[in-house]
Design a protein around this motif. Structure first.
Motif, short mmCIF file in Angstrom:
data_model
loop_
_atom_site.label_atom_id
_atom_site.label_comp_id
_atom_site.label_asym_id
_atom_site.label_seq_id
_atom_site.Cartn_x
_atom_site.Cartn_y
_atom_site.Cartn_z
N ARG A 99 7.97 30.98 3.67
CA ARG A 99 8.91 29.88 3.87
C ARG A 99 8.19 28.54 3.84
NH1 ARG A 99 12.03 30.47 9.32
NH2 ARG A 99 12.69 28.38 8.66
N VAL A 100 8.99 27.50 3.61
CA VAL A 100 8.50 26.12 3.74
C VAL A 100 8.88 25.63 5.13
CG1 VAL A 100 8.73 23.76 2.92
CG2 VAL A 100 8.67 25.65 1.27
N ILE A 101 7.88 25.40 5.97
CA ILE A 101 8.12 24.99 7.35
C ILE A 101 7.07 23.96 7.77
CG2 ILE A 101 9.17 27.20 8.03
CD1 ILE A 101 6.43 27.93 9.31
N ARG A 102 7.29 23.36 8.91
CA ARG A 102 6.22 22.60 9.54
C ARG A 102 5.32 23.56 10.30
NH1 ARG A 102 8.83 17.15 12.27
NH2 ARG A 102 9.96 16.40 10.42
N PRO A 103 4.01 23.29 10.44
CA PRO A 103 3.26 22.10 10.08
C PRO A 103 2.72 22.13 8.66
CG PRO A 103 1.86 23.58 11.31
CD PRO A 103 3.21 24.24 11.24
N GLY A 104 1.74 21.25 8.38
CA GLY A 104 1.33 21.04 7.00
C GLY A 104 -0.01 21.60 6.61
N MET A 131 0.85 -1.19 0.00
CA MET A 131 0.00 0.00 0.00
C MET A 131 0.88 1.24 0.00
SD MET A 131 -1.41 0.95 3.78
CE MET A 131 -1.63 2.62 3.17
N TYR A 132 0.32 2.33 -0.51
CA TYR A 132 1.00 3.61 -0.53
C TYR A 132 0.05 4.65 0.04
CZ TYR A 132 4.11 1.07 -3.61
OH TYR A 132 4.96 0.14 -4.13
N GLY A 133 0.60 5.79 0.44
CA GLY A 133 -0.21 6.81 1.08
C GLY A 133 -0.30 6.53 2.57
N PRO A 134 -0.95 7.41 3.31
CA PRO A 134 -0.99 7.27 4.76
C PRO A 134 -1.86 6.11 5.20
CG PRO A 134 -2.38 9.10 4.06
CD PRO A 134 -1.64 8.64 2.85
N ASN A 142 -3.32 11.08 11.22
CA ASN A 142 -3.22 12.21 12.15
C ASN A 142 -1.85 12.89 12.11
OD1 ASN A 142 -5.85 11.88 13.04
ND2 ASN A 142 -5.25 10.50 14.71
N SER A 143 -0.89 12.22 11.48
CA SER A 143 0.47 12.79 11.43
C SER A 143 0.72 13.64 10.19
CB SER A 143 1.51 11.65 11.48
OG SER A 143 1.41 10.95 12.70
N ILE A 144 -0.22 13.63 9.25
CA ILE A 144 -0.01 14.38 8.01
C ILE A 144 0.24 15.87 8.29
CG2 ILE A 144 -1.15 15.20 5.90
CD1 ILE A 144 -2.39 12.47 5.60
#
Length: 348
Positions: free
Chosen positions: A311-316, A276-279, A285-287
């Protein structure tokens, strides 16, 4: 590769590994202990109990010359005839043992070593058969067993690809394609670094039948690794205690060890899962902890987005980072507060 059906169970890819507890000589001459082993095996998670059907006279002759004396290994110093006299399971017990297995809900089968044993087991209506590694070269025996039209689980210890092919051909000649092969190291106990478990997927590829492991190593590591490599069957010698003296005790599993092995096998199967692929459900919940594009400085309507405010940062919570370069140089349509996830509605 075709699966093989034994009782209500399918053996093959896509099905849980079939776990066999081999009693062998661990009854140590007591039918009550043999029945205790059957109950303990069922409680430990075995799918099946296996015994052996022979006498010293059906397996060899009473002779004391050098050809019949064992010079090394676990049974060093033993005479073959006298060893088999100690190790055999009395035939008059075997119907009662079959009934005991049925009563506790596990399968029962046996390894016959000559035609008289096959005939005896046929009278008991045993549903399938085992061919031992040492008998894999006994083509007349394999033909006779195969002629009964029942599934055969065949160990291949010491077997070359040519010998395995000859044994399969013998069964096929009798119209029997219900064959499961077991990788086996015919040493007692087997040493882990000589087990060559990678042979299991190779055997599947070469012979196109379900393949498992007859495991004489100590502990459950070999069995668990074998399942991870695609083993469809695991067979292990089973005893109540290694303190009960008999020819097989030294390389047999206790109920606690066997239970742990079955747990490890089932955990390995669950971990293997399916491609399988994807979450996964657990990962969904971690996405939000992935990176995304965020506004990192206050922006007024008409300002241009650049590396100082974007900027590119966390979160998503913003758009994916792959759009970052496309946004740079674009003009803001509204005032945006620092710490806001970027959205394409913010630009013209």
């Amino acid at each position: 590769m075709e699966s093989v059906k034994i009782g209500n169970r399918w053996i093959g890819d896509g099905h849980p590994a079939y776990v066999i507890a081999e009693m062998s000589a661990n009854h140590a001459g007591s039918i009550d202990r043999a029945k205790e082993i059957i109950h303990a095996a069922a409680e430990a998670g075995a799918d099946c109990i296996k015994i052996q059907t022979y006498t010293a006279d059906t397996l060899t002759i009473d002779c004391n010359n050098r050809y019949f004396n064992i010079e090394n290994g676990t049974w060093e110093g033993e005479n073959l005839y006298h060893l088999y006299e100690k190790a055999f399971t009395p035939w008059e017990w075997q119907q009662a043992l079959k009934e005991e297995a049925e009563a506790v809900g596990i399968d029962f089968f046996s390894t016959p070593f000559d035609k008289t044993a096959v005939d005896f087991l046929e009278d008991m209506n045993v549903g399938f058969y085992k061919i031992a590694s040492f008998e894999m070269v006994d083509i007349p025996l394999i033909e006779y067993v195969a002629s009964k039209g029942k599934p055969i689980i065949m160990s291949t210890g010491m077997g070359t690809t040519e010998e395995i092919g000859e044994a399969l051909d013998a069964a096929h000649r009798m119209g029997n394609d219900q064959i499961v092969l077991l990788k086996c190291s015919s040493a007692y106990p087997a040493v882990s670094d000589q087990m060559n478990l990678s042979t299991i997927p190779d055997m599947k590829k070469q012979f196109r039948v379900p393949v498992g492991l007859s495991d004489h190593s100590m502990g459950s590591l070999g069995a668990t690794v074998a399942v991870a490599l695609g083993a469809n069957v695991i067979e292990k010698h089973f005893c109540i205690s290694r303190e009960i003296e008999n020819p097989d005790a030294g390389f047999s599993m206790t109920p606690e060890e066997f239970r742990k092995m079955v747990q490890d096998i089932r955990a390995a199967e669950a971990a293997i899962g399916t491609p399988m692929y994807g979450p996964s459900e657990q990962e969904k919940n971690s996405i939000v902890f992935r990176k995304s594009v965020f506004v990192v400085a206050d922006v007024r309507s008409g300002d241009v987005f650049d590396e100082s405010n974007l900027r590119v940062i966390r979160p998503g919570y913003g758009v994916k980072p792959k759009y970052y370069k496309d946004i740079l140089g674009k003009t803001a349509l509204c005032d945006i507060e620092r710490g806001t996830p970027f959205d394409f509605t913010m630009i013209r």
